[in-house]
Design an enzyme around this catalytic site. Structure first.
Site, PDB file in Angstrom:
ATOM      1  N   GLU A  32       0.908  -1.152  -0.044  1.00  0.00           N
ATOM      2  CA  GLU A  32      -0.100   0.094   0.036  1.00  0.00           C
ATOM      3  C   GLU A  32       0.778   1.201   0.041  1.00  0.00           C
ATOM      4  O   GLU A  32       0.336   2.321  -0.501  1.00  0.00           O
ATOM      5  CB  GLU A  32      -0.994   0.118   1.303  1.00  0.00           C
ATOM      6  CG  GLU A  32      -1.771  -1.180   1.428  1.00  0.00           C
ATOM      7  CD  GLU A  32      -3.133  -0.863   0.687  1.00  0.00           C
ATOM      8  OE1 GLU A  32      -3.485   0.525   0.536  1.00  0.00           O
ATOM      9  OE2 GLU A  32      -3.991  -1.775   0.276  1.00  0.00           O
ATOM     10  N   HIS A  34       3.762   1.737  -1.539  1.00  0.00           N
ATOM     11  CA  HIS A  34       4.158   2.136  -3.013  1.00  0.00           C
ATOM     12  C   HIS A  34       2.984   2.557  -3.659  1.00  0.00           C
ATOM     13  O   HIS A  34       3.024   3.493  -4.561  1.00  0.00           O
ATOM     14  CB  HIS A  34       4.488   0.923  -3.767  1.00  0.00           C
ATOM     15  CG  HIS A  34       5.656   0.216  -2.979  1.00  0.00           C
ATOM     16  ND1 HIS A  34       5.899  -0.946  -2.387  1.00  0.00           N
ATOM     17  CD2 HIS A  34       7.234   0.563  -3.230  1.00  0.00           C
ATOM     18  CE1 HIS A  34       7.114  -1.305  -1.913  1.00  0.00           C
ATOM     19  NE2 HIS A  34       7.720  -0.445  -2.554  1.00  0.00           N
ATOM     20  N   GLN A  58      22.977  -2.171  -3.526  1.00  0.00           N
ATOM     21  CA  GLN A  58      22.410  -1.443  -2.021  1.00  0.00           C
ATOM     22  C   GLN A  58      22.282  -2.318  -0.953  1.00  0.00           C
ATOM     23  O   GLN A  58      21.977  -2.149  -0.047  1.00  0.00           O
ATOM     24  CB  GLN A  58      21.251  -0.410  -2.216  1.00  0.00           C
ATOM     25  CG  GLN A  58      19.964  -1.267  -2.513  1.00  0.00           C
ATOM     26  CD  GLN A  58      18.971  -0.135  -2.790  1.00  0.00           C
ATOM     27  OE1 GLN A  58      18.643   0.140  -3.714  1.00  0.00           O
ATOM     28  NE2 GLN A  58      18.033  -0.178  -1.828  1.00  0.00           N
ATOM     29  N   GLN A 145       8.385   8.481   3.449  1.00  0.00           N
ATOM     30  CA  GLN A 145       8.827   9.006   4.642  1.00  0.00           C
ATOM     31  C   GLN A 145       9.536   7.897   5.646  1.00  0.00           C
ATOM     32  O   GLN A 145      10.231   8.025   6.368  1.00  0.00           O
ATOM     33  CB  GLN A 145       7.868   9.517   5.257  1.00  0.00           C
ATOM     34  CG  GLN A 145       8.193  10.258   6.748  1.00  0.00           C
ATOM     35  CD  GLN A 145       9.528  11.216   6.795  1.00  0.00           C
ATOM     36  OE1 GLN A 145       9.452  12.000   5.586  1.00  0.00           O
ATOM     37  NE2 GLN A 145      10.192  11.234   7.755  1.00  0.00           N
ATOM     38  N   LYS A 146       8.975   6.584   5.239  1.00  0.00           N
ATOM     39  CA  LYS A 146       9.528   5.647   6.136  1.00  0.00           C
ATOM     40  C   LYS A 146      11.067   5.291   5.900  1.00  0.00           C
ATOM     41  O   LYS A 146      11.779   5.007   7.163  1.00  0.00           O
ATOM     42  CB  LYS A 146       9.053   4.131   6.020  1.00  0.00           C
ATOM     43  CG  LYS A 146       9.425   2.998   6.570  1.00  0.00           C
ATOM     44  CD  LYS A 146       8.787   1.906   6.361  1.00  0.00           C
ATOM     45  CE  LYS A 146       9.672   0.679   6.864  1.00  0.00           C
ATOM     46  NZ  LYS A 146      10.626   0.426   5.664  1.00  0.00           N
ATOM     47  N   VAL A 173       2.937   4.754   5.207  1.00  0.00           N
ATOM     48  CA  VAL A 173       1.513   3.864   5.209  1.00  0.00           C
ATOM     49  C   VAL A 173       1.660   2.816   6.274  1.00  0.00           C
ATOM     50  O   VAL A 173       2.330   2.053   6.282  1.00  0.00           O
ATOM     51  CB  VAL A 173       0.897   3.577   4.010  1.00  0.00           C
ATOM     52  CG1 VAL A 173      -0.465   2.702   3.960  1.00  0.00           C
ATOM     53  CG2 VAL A 173       0.837   4.675   2.970  1.00  0.00           C
ATOM     54  N   MET A 181       4.401  -0.031   6.614  1.00  0.00           N
ATOM     55  CA  MET A 181       4.443  -1.140   5.844  1.00  0.00           C
ATOM     56  C   MET A 181       5.837  -1.306   5.025  1.00  0.00           C
ATOM     57  O   MET A 181       6.308  -0.035   4.831  1.00  0.00           O
ATOM     58  CB  MET A 181       3.315  -0.886   4.586  1.00  0.00           C
ATOM     59  CG  MET A 181       1.911  -0.786   4.900  1.00  0.00           C
ATOM     60  SD  MET A 181       0.811  -1.213   3.978  1.00  0.00           S
ATOM     61  CE  MET A 181      -0.600  -1.615   4.938  1.00  0.00           C
ATOM     62  N   ARG A 184       9.464  -6.025   3.594  1.00  0.00           N
ATOM     63  CA  ARG A 184      10.248  -7.025   4.618  1.00  0.00           C
ATOM     64  C   ARG A 184       9.223  -7.626   5.675  1.00  0.00           C
ATOM     65  O   ARG A 184       9.629  -8.563   6.132  1.00  0.00           O
ATOM     66  CB  ARG A 184      11.476  -6.478   5.190  1.00  0.00           C
ATOM     67  CG  ARG A 184      12.959  -6.051   4.080  1.00  0.00           C
ATOM     68  CD  ARG A 184      13.952  -5.856   5.101  1.00  0.00           C
ATOM     69  NE  ARG A 184      14.927  -5.935   4.123  1.00  0.00           N
ATOM     70  CZ  ARG A 184      15.792  -4.781   3.299  1.00  0.00           C
ATOM     71  NH1 ARG A 184      14.959  -3.851   3.229  1.00  0.00           N
ATOM     72  NH2 ARG A 184      16.412  -5.198   2.658  1.00  0.00           N
TER      73      ARG A 184
HETATM   74  O1  PAF Z   1      13.401   2.521  -1.422  1.00  0.00           O
HETATM   75  C1  PAF Z   1      13.721   1.698  -2.222  1.00  0.00           C
HETATM   76  O2  PAF Z   1      12.965   0.852  -2.726  1.00  0.00           O
HETATM   77  C2  PAF Z   1      15.229   1.528  -2.897  1.00  0.00           C
HETATM   78  O3  PAF Z   1      15.990   2.000  -2.021  1.00  0.00           O
HETATM   79  C3  PAF Z   1      15.245   2.568  -4.128  1.00  0.00           C
HETATM   80  C4  PAF Z   1      14.956   3.946  -3.929  1.00  0.00           C
HETATM   81  C5  PAF Z   1      14.151   2.147  -5.195  1.00  0.00           C
HETATM   82  C6  PAF Z   1      16.509   2.453  -4.865  1.00  0.00           C
HETATM   83  O4  PAF Z   1      16.908   0.953  -5.165  1.00  0.00           O
END
Ligand code: PAF
Length: 277
Positions: A32, A34, A58, A145-146, A173, A181, A184
């Protein structure tokens, strides 16, 4: 809705779209949170592009990239009804071809909090976000913001490198019980799922203290720690009461302030934050 993989196809489709272009960057396994970013982009832009790419750079050496949840079909079925124009789902080989050697690194603001636990994480984030911005050329981009430090780091990168992109940070959210949310959360089961509300409860306790007039930053950090310690399953990694923009730890709370924390529940690492002021 068009879904493309290759860079040439992305560029050709992007060129066919005019007006304000909004980009929502994701690693898939959408929730939700996203969808709320996509909805906000739809309200503010003429066309919306969503990127889905699990960015290997990352993830740290001890973080299991291969276990990151993925389900492209489900993601596309969630996005389709929202009126997204284009989904870009590049492969790791497209983003990082053999011989790849260019990185984008933001300095001081990446070192505390998440950076102290995940030292290579933000280098991967800023590199991929810069690449996604270059490829898509959006006017506006939307983040949650999370991931407050991620948003601060990206704002800094955009300022420093003069990207012509407006960064929009949208509210976290939450589930009905307060859990923020996150893709993970899928790993949280049974007692760990119940215990996961401890982050929201710890942040809420510090926020109530702030609302009752507490301005001593250490007192707010102690408040959060006390609540976290009341949950035996929760292993605290950090709690912070920091300046919202610089992320430097505060002595006294004045102005916009970020309360944040990271906690391990079993093998699942959770982060959350509240903004004060
Ligand atoms: O927040 C995320 O899902 C990732 O860090 C992002 C911004 C898509 C970069 O891979």
């Amino acid at each position: 809705m068009k879904t493309v993989i290759g860079l040439d196809k992305l560029r050709a489709t992007r060129l066919s779209l005019d007006g304000i272009i909004g980009l929502v960057l994701t690693m898939g396994f959408l929730h939700e949170g996203h969808l709320s970013l996509i909805q906000r982009a739809k309200e503010e832009c003429n066309h919306v592009i969503v990127s889905i790419f699990v960015n290997p750079t990352q993830f740290g050496v001890n973080e299991d990239l291969s276990k990151y949840p993925r389900d492209l079909e489900r993601d596309l079925s969630l996005i389709e009804p929202l009126g997204v124009d284009l989904v870009w789902n590049p492969t790791p080989e497209i983003m990082y071809p053999t011989g790849y050697q260019t990185w984008v690194e933001v300095e001081a603001i990446t070192r505390p909090l998440e950076g102290s636990m995940r030292p290579t994480h933000f280098k991967g984030v800023t590199t991929v976000v810069a690449k996604l911005f270059n490829a898509v050329q959006p006017h506006k981009a939307y983040f949650g913001q999370k991931d407050a430090q991620q948003a601060a780091v990206i704002r800094q990168m955009v300022r420093d490198l003069n990207f012509p992109v407006e960064i929009n940070v949208c509210p976290t959210v939450r589930e009905a019980d307060g859990l923020a949310m996150s893709s993970r959360n899928k790993y949280l089961e049974g007692d760990n799922r119940k215990a996961a509300t401890i982050l929201f409860r710890a942040l809420s306790a510090a926020k109530s203290a702030y609302e009752s007039g507490e301005r001593d930053a250490e007192a707010l950090r102690v408040k959060m720690k006390e609540v976290l310690e009341s949950e035996s399953r929760a292993q605290m990694q950090y709690v912070s009461c920091a300046d919202y923009d610089t992320l430097e730890e505060l002595d006294v709370v004045k102005g916009k302030t970020l309360l944040s924390m990271a906690v391990l529940l079993g093998k699942t690492r959770l982060i959350d934050n509240f903004v004060l002021g």
